[in-house]
Design a protein around this motif. Structure first.
Motif, PDB file in Angstrom:
ATOM      1  N   ARG A 206       0.826  -1.460  -0.202  1.00 22.82           N
ATOM      2  CA  ARG A 206       0.031  -0.433   0.097  1.00 22.82           C
ATOM      3  C   ARG A 206       0.638   1.255   0.403  1.00 22.82           C
ATOM      4  N   LEU A 207       2.206   1.536   0.862  1.00 22.72           N
ATOM      5  CA  LEU A 207       2.428   2.485   0.865  1.00 22.72           C
ATOM      6  C   LEU A 207       3.951   2.191  -0.059  1.00 22.72           C
ATOM      7  N   GLY A 208       3.766   1.027  -1.222  1.00 27.55           N
ATOM      8  CA  GLY A 208       4.493   1.460  -2.862  1.00 27.55           C
ATOM      9  C   GLY A 208       6.175   1.382  -2.610  1.00 27.55           C
ATOM     10  N   LEU A 209       6.464   0.489  -1.013  1.00 27.65           N
ATOM     11  CA  LEU A 209       7.492  -0.338  -0.727  1.00 27.65           C
ATOM     12  C   LEU A 209       8.431  -1.128  -1.815  1.00 27.65           C
ATOM     13  N   GLN A 210       9.325  -0.981  -2.350  1.00 29.41           N
ATOM     14  CA  GLN A 210      10.068  -2.121  -3.745  1.00 29.41           C
ATOM     15  C   GLN A 210      11.366  -2.747  -2.428  1.00 29.41           C
ATOM     16  N   GLY A 211      11.502  -3.875  -3.099  1.00 32.02           N
ATOM     17  CA  GLY A 211      12.439  -4.177  -3.210  1.00 32.02           C
ATOM     18  C   GLY A 211      12.390  -6.136  -2.220  1.00 32.02           C
ATOM     19  N   ILE A 212      13.162  -6.927  -1.610  1.00 30.06           N
ATOM     20  CA  ILE A 212      13.276  -7.788  -1.203  1.00 30.06           C
ATOM     21  C   ILE A 212      13.367  -8.169   0.251  1.00 30.06           C
ATOM     22  N   PHE A 213      12.115  -8.348   0.762  1.00 31.29           N
ATOM     23  CA  PHE A 213      11.807  -8.670   2.050  1.00 31.29           C
ATOM     24  C   PHE A 213      11.846  -9.780   2.244  1.00 31.29           C
ATOM     25  N   VAL A 214      12.934  -9.638   3.978  1.00 32.05           N
ATOM     26  CA  VAL A 214      13.435 -10.925   4.975  1.00 32.05           C
ATOM     27  C   VAL A 214      12.478 -11.559   5.741  1.00 32.05           C
ATOM     28  N   GLY A 215      12.028 -12.140   5.816  1.00 30.75           N
ATOM     29  CA  GLY A 215      10.808 -12.734   6.606  1.00 30.75           C
ATOM     30  C   GLY A 215      10.043 -11.421   6.924  1.00 30.75           C
ATOM     31  N   LYS A 216       9.886 -11.519   8.759  1.00 28.32           N
ATOM     32  CA  LYS A 216       9.075 -10.269   9.258  1.00 28.32           C
ATOM     33  C   LYS A 216       9.743  -8.815   8.667  1.00 28.32           C
TER      34      LYS A 216
END
Length: 227
Positions: A206-216
């Motif tokens: 919803r915030l438009g963040l981009q990238g690869i997120f690991v777990g929580k």
């Protein structure tokens, strides 16, 4: 003129100094029935259902078995800072090794971004360079695809086009490879003007963040510096 003298109190009992104790290292570790531990002067061998590994031991680290299903770690002199540090570190390494040989470790990675996709495919190079014959084909918003060979000790699954699940018996090696994959497209914190921490993937979208997120993984949005 009245002169007042200060009176000092003396105690006949000597003050007892508390010894330094590692709060992590002093806790014993319960050993499952399907795990075998074999100590030696320089290492502790661990054999479990998922394989075999060993934890290096410093000369001042001692291994004891107060019960058949329990192992305890101690050091020669806990007053020495290095020994006290390695006390807790060695206990954590042994605990992680036991967990890895019985249950293993896994970590999910999420690809968040417009057009971000990942696919698990055969590696044309095969098992050369220590790979297991598979590689990740990721589209991360660049003009080219990103190919990441999977090491032989890592198991990778792609349940959906935007999710990767990595598993391994070694927690350290799993974290290193997850960090390598994340490094190809780190989350962008400069989105929005308000400082905010999100803990759910939907908020990131919803915030438009981009990238690869690991777990929580939690990302704190930073405000853009205005000139």
């Amino acid at each position: 003129m009245i002169v007042r003298q200060a009176v000092r109190g003396f105690s006949s009992t000597a003050r007892v100094l508390k010894a330094h104790v590692s709060h992590i290292g002093r806790e014993p570790i319960r050993v499952p029935q399907n795990v075998t531990l074999t100590p030696s002067p320089s290492a502790l061998s661990i054999v479990g259902p998922l394989g075999t590994t060993s934890v290096p031991l410093q000369p001042y680290v001692k291994i004891a078995f107060p019960e058949p299903s329990m192992v305890a770690v101690s050091v020669d002199d806990s007053e020495i800072k290095v020994q006290r540090q390695m006390w807790g570190t060695t206990r954590t390494l042994i605990f992680n090794a036991i967990t890895g040989m019985t249950e293993g470790f896994s970590v999910p990675l999420y690809l968040v971004g417009v057009g971000f996709r990942v696919a698990l495919e055969e590696d044309p190079r095969g098992t050369t360079d220590g790979g297991n014959g598979k590689r990740l084909n990721m589209k991360l918003g660049y003009s080219h695809s990103v190919y990441v060979p999977i090491p032989s000790h890592i198991n990778a699954e792609v349940p959906s086009p935007t999710k990767i699940v990595l598993s391994c018996t070694d927690k350290h090696q799993l974290g290193l490879f997850a960090a390598k994959v994340r490094g190809y497209r780190k989350p962008e914190p400069y989105k929005g003007k308000v400082c905010f921490i999100f803990t759910h993937l939907r908020i990131a979208l919803r915030l438009g963040l981009q990238g690869i997120f690991v777990g929580k993984e939690q990302i704190r949005i930073k405000s853009v510096k205005k000139k």
